[in-house]
Design a protein around this motif. Sequence first.
Motif, PDB file in Angstrom:
ATOM      1  N   ALA A 129       0.527  -1.003  -0.308  1.00  0.00           N
ATOM      2  CA  ALA A 129       0.047  -0.328   0.093  1.00  0.00           C
ATOM      3  C   ALA A 129       0.633   1.195   0.128  1.00  0.00           C
ATOM      4  CB  ALA A 129      -0.840  -0.359   1.316  1.00  0.00           C
ATOM      5  N   PRO A 130       0.030   2.629  -0.548  1.00  0.00           N
ATOM      6  CA  PRO A 130       1.071   4.136  -0.349  1.00  0.00           C
ATOM      7  C   PRO A 130       1.312   4.145   0.706  1.00  0.00           C
ATOM      8  CG  PRO A 130      -0.522   4.128  -1.745  1.00  0.00           C
ATOM      9  CD  PRO A 130      -1.243   2.713  -0.673  1.00  0.00           C
ATOM     10  N   GLN A 131       2.580   3.826   1.397  1.00  0.00           N
ATOM     11  CA  GLN A 131       2.683   4.985   2.622  1.00  0.00           C
ATOM     12  C   GLN A 131       2.160   6.133   3.208  1.00  0.00           C
ATOM     13  OE1 GLN A 131       7.286   6.167   2.400  1.00  0.00           O
ATOM     14  NE2 GLN A 131       7.953   4.089   1.883  1.00  0.00           N
ATOM     15  N   ARG A 132       1.281   6.255   1.811  1.00  0.00           N
ATOM     16  CA  ARG A 132       0.672   7.964   2.929  1.00  0.00           C
ATOM     17  C   ARG A 132      -0.779   7.571   2.333  1.00  0.00           C
ATOM     18  NH1 ARG A 132       5.070  13.360   3.992  1.00  0.00           N
ATOM     19  NH2 ARG A 132       6.689  11.967   5.486  1.00  0.00           N
ATOM     20  N   SER A 133      -1.607   7.584   3.088  1.00  0.00           N
ATOM     21  CA  SER A 133      -2.929   7.753   2.920  1.00  0.00           C
ATOM     22  C   SER A 133      -4.191   8.113   3.841  1.00  0.00           C
ATOM     23  CB  SER A 133      -3.306   6.416   1.862  1.00  0.00           C
ATOM     24  OG  SER A 133      -4.380   6.688   1.676  1.00  0.00           O
ATOM     25  N   GLY A 134      -5.196   9.165   3.537  1.00  0.00           N
ATOM     26  CA  GLY A 134      -5.740   9.391   4.319  1.00  0.00           C
ATOM     27  C   GLY A 134      -6.891   8.965   4.995  1.00  0.00           C
ATOM     28  N   ASP A 135      -7.658   7.335   3.539  1.00  0.00           N
ATOM     29  CA  ASP A 135      -8.297   6.875   3.723  1.00  0.00           C
ATOM     30  C   ASP A 135      -8.303   5.693   4.091  1.00  0.00           C
ATOM     31  OD1 ASP A 135      -9.390   8.852   2.017  1.00  0.00           O
ATOM     32  OD2 ASP A 135      -8.843   7.862   0.158  1.00  0.00           O
ATOM     33  N   ARG A 136      -7.001   5.008   5.102  1.00  0.00           N
ATOM     34  CA  ARG A 136      -7.314   4.194   5.984  1.00  0.00           C
ATOM     35  C   ARG A 136      -8.253   4.096   7.132  1.00  0.00           C
ATOM     36  NH1 ARG A 136      -0.964   4.279   4.943  1.00  0.00           N
ATOM     37  NH2 ARG A 136      -0.561   3.148   3.155  1.00  0.00           N
ATOM     38  N   PRO A 137      -8.492   2.816   7.606  1.00  0.00           N
ATOM     39  CA  PRO A 137      -9.541   2.785   8.071  1.00  0.00           C
ATOM     40  C   PRO A 137      -9.042   3.054   9.190  1.00  0.00           C
ATOM     41  CG  PRO A 137      -9.014  -0.056   7.192  1.00  0.00           C
ATOM     42  CD  PRO A 137      -8.270   1.326   6.170  1.00  0.00           C
ATOM     43  N   ASP A 138      -9.416   2.791  10.651  1.00  0.00           N
ATOM     44  CA  ASP A 138      -8.972   3.192  11.736  1.00  0.00           C
ATOM     45  C   ASP A 138      -8.407   1.389  12.451  1.00  0.00           C
ATOM     46  OD1 ASP A 138      -9.252   5.783  12.335  1.00  0.00           O
ATOM     47  OD2 ASP A 138     -11.687   5.591  13.009  1.00  0.00           O
ATOM     48  N   VAL A 140      -5.166   0.642  11.745  1.00  0.00           N
ATOM     49  CA  VAL A 140      -4.094  -0.234  10.715  1.00  0.00           C
ATOM     50  C   VAL A 140      -3.242  -1.162  10.456  1.00  0.00           C
ATOM     51  CG1 VAL A 140      -3.842   1.146   9.537  1.00  0.00           C
ATOM     52  CG2 VAL A 140      -3.421  -0.518   8.403  1.00  0.00           C
ATOM     53  N   ARG A 141      -2.214  -1.861  10.320  1.00  0.00           N
ATOM     54  CA  ARG A 141      -1.120  -1.958  11.365  1.00  0.00           C
ATOM     55  C   ARG A 141      -0.370  -1.979  10.450  1.00  0.00           C
ATOM     56  NH1 ARG A 141      -1.805  -7.842  13.244  1.00  0.00           N
ATOM     57  NH2 ARG A 141      -3.082  -8.223  11.288  1.00  0.00           N
ATOM     58  N   PRO A 142       1.303  -1.959  10.667  1.00  0.00           N
ATOM     59  CA  PRO A 142       1.566  -2.041   9.358  1.00  0.00           C
ATOM     60  C   PRO A 142       1.602  -3.152   8.603  1.00  0.00           C
ATOM     61  CG  PRO A 142       2.601  -0.920  11.488  1.00  0.00           C
ATOM     62  CD  PRO A 142       1.818  -1.654  12.179  1.00  0.00           C
ATOM     63  N   ASP A 143       1.482  -4.274   9.140  1.00  0.00           N
ATOM     64  CA  ASP A 143       1.671  -6.020   8.378  1.00  0.00           C
ATOM     65  C   ASP A 143       0.519  -5.842   7.480  1.00  0.00           C
ATOM     66  OD1 ASP A 143       3.891  -6.616   9.606  1.00  0.00           O
ATOM     67  OD2 ASP A 143       2.677  -8.171  11.019  1.00  0.00           O
ATOM     68  N   VAL A 226      -6.496  -5.391  -0.311  1.00  0.00           N
ATOM     69  CA  VAL A 226      -6.558  -4.836  -1.867  1.00  0.00           C
ATOM     70  C   VAL A 226      -7.565  -3.537  -1.536  1.00  0.00           C
ATOM     71  CG1 VAL A 226      -6.041  -3.897  -4.438  1.00  0.00           C
ATOM     72  CG2 VAL A 226      -5.020  -6.335  -2.814  1.00  0.00           C
ATOM     73  N   ASP A 227      -8.711  -3.980  -1.279  1.00  0.00           N
ATOM     74  CA  ASP A 227     -10.046  -3.114  -1.213  1.00  0.00           C
ATOM     75  C   ASP A 227     -10.142  -1.938   0.204  1.00  0.00           C
ATOM     76  OD1 ASP A 227     -11.032  -3.726  -4.165  1.00  0.00           O
ATOM     77  OD2 ASP A 227     -12.160  -5.173  -2.969  1.00  0.00           O
ATOM     78  N   HIS A 228      -9.812  -3.074   0.597  1.00  0.00           N
ATOM     79  CA  HIS A 228      -9.525  -2.526   2.381  1.00  0.00           C
ATOM     80  C   HIS A 228      -8.463  -1.674   2.737  1.00  0.00           C
ATOM     81  CE1 HIS A 228     -11.774  -2.230   5.844  1.00  0.00           C
ATOM     82  NE2 HIS A 228     -10.714  -2.960   6.954  1.00  0.00           N
ATOM     83  N   PHE A 229      -7.059  -1.943   2.327  1.00  0.00           N
ATOM     84  CA  PHE A 229      -6.134  -1.219   2.830  1.00  0.00           C
ATOM     85  C   PHE A 229      -5.125  -0.620   1.532  1.00  0.00           C
ATOM     86  CE2 PHE A 229      -6.686  -4.992   5.782  1.00  0.00           C
ATOM     87  CZ  PHE A 229      -6.763  -4.419   6.740  1.00  0.00           C
ATOM     88  N   GLN A 230      -5.562  -0.942   0.125  1.00  0.00           N
ATOM     89  CA  GLN A 230      -5.030   0.248  -0.575  1.00  0.00           C
ATOM     90  C   GLN A 230      -3.182  -0.992  -1.213  1.00  0.00           C
ATOM     91  OE1 GLN A 230      -4.616   4.079  -0.215  1.00  0.00           O
ATOM     92  NE2 GLN A 230      -7.006   4.544   0.953  1.00  0.00           N
ATOM     93  N   LEU A 231      -3.690  -2.494  -0.952  1.00  0.00           N
ATOM     94  CA  LEU A 231      -2.908  -2.283  -1.177  1.00  0.00           C
ATOM     95  C   LEU A 231      -3.172  -2.978  -2.839  1.00  0.00           C
ATOM     96  CD1 LEU A 231      -2.390  -6.112   1.168  1.00  0.00           C
ATOM     97  CD2 LEU A 231      -0.679  -4.159   0.748  1.00  0.00           C
ATOM     98  N   GLY A 232      -1.914  -2.550  -3.655  1.00  0.00           N
ATOM     99  CA  GLY A 232      -1.630  -2.995  -5.139  1.00  0.00           C
ATOM    100  C   GLY A 232      -1.979  -4.544  -5.885  1.00  0.00           C
ATOM    101  N   TYR A 233      -3.214  -5.542  -7.053  1.00  0.00           N
ATOM    102  CA  TYR A 233      -2.704  -6.385  -7.383  1.00  0.00           C
ATOM    103  C   TYR A 233      -3.578  -5.675  -9.195  1.00  0.00           C
ATOM    104  CZ  TYR A 233      -4.884 -10.674  -8.738  1.00  0.00           C
ATOM    105  OH  TYR A 233      -4.612 -11.846  -9.482  1.00  0.00           O
ATOM    106  N   GLN A 234      -2.754  -6.417 -10.389  1.00  0.00           N
ATOM    107  CA  GLN A 234      -3.016  -6.109 -11.044  1.00  0.00           C
ATOM    108  C   GLN A 234      -2.736  -7.390 -12.307  1.00  0.00           C
ATOM    109  OE1 GLN A 234      -0.225  -3.271 -13.200  1.00  0.00           O
ATOM    110  NE2 GLN A 234      -1.289  -2.558 -14.778  1.00  0.00           N
ATOM    111  N   GLU A 235      -3.451  -7.999 -12.998  1.00  0.00           N
ATOM    112  CA  GLU A 235      -3.567  -8.514 -13.915  1.00  0.00           C
ATOM    113  C   GLU A 235      -3.285  -8.855 -15.537  1.00  0.00           C
ATOM    114  OE1 GLU A 235      -6.306 -11.863 -13.736  1.00  0.00           O
ATOM    115  OE2 GLU A 235      -6.509 -12.078 -11.150  1.00  0.00           O
TER     116      GLU A 235
END
Length: 259
Positions: A129-138, A140-143, A226-235
């Motif tokens: 996930a991006p290092q900085r984002s204001g849309d993360r849920p409360d 959230v852990r680094p893992d 990906v949807d919850h924490f903004q991780l990246g996934y692409q096919e």
Amino acid sequence: MRNSSVWRAGLRRVARVRKPRTVWSALVPLIALAAGLLFTTTARTADGTALREDRRPRLAQVVEEERARVTASQQKARELAEAVKTQTDSLAHTDGPIRAESQRAQGMEPAAGFTAVHGPGLTVRLDDAPQRSGDRPDGVRPDDLVVHQGDVQAAVNALWAGGAEAMSIMGVRVLSTSAVRCVGNTLLLHGRVYSPPFVITAIGDPNAMRQALGESDGVRLFKDAVDHFQLGYQETVEKDVTIPAFEGSSALRSAKVTS
């Protein structure tokens, strides 16, 4: 008489100035001695260096040195393998049994992954996930924000299950004996360390491999992250992609005969 009174007055003044020694005043020399011993011991231990300096630059240096050592060892291994091949080809011209075994081995190289192949396929890209984002849920852990070993393995296993004929991770050919391990948020593969995004490319039927990815429980869980924490996934469907030959060691450390 006057002189004696003057002496007594002087003694009384000295008595007032020189107060009785307390426990703390007696301990001051001992404390100073202990501090001196501590400073001396610290100086000898440090030997001219800072004891509490940041060790991270040194750790990064060790990683780079080990990476350079692995690269040099792999280059040496390639040179030795090429020398063995040259000697074998030379003997094959005059030795019938060696020629027969050499031809048999060459016929197995494509299936074993020792030759480069190309064709249609699929590329899967997993990223932190991006290092900085204001849309993360409360909470959230680094893992929650990094790609884990299980995520990469889930994608790899799904591609194999979908009929992948050849595969590479980060441009490196992988075989059935290849181990995918993560150290922190980095990938360890064949002695080398790779940082995200992690790119997996497989040759085969793109539709069948995409279906296998969609049916994989591990891949579905990663897509939810990906949807919850903004991780990246692409096919990405590949019309013609090249998978390099495997260049590592093919020796098995252990084997077990199945009944």
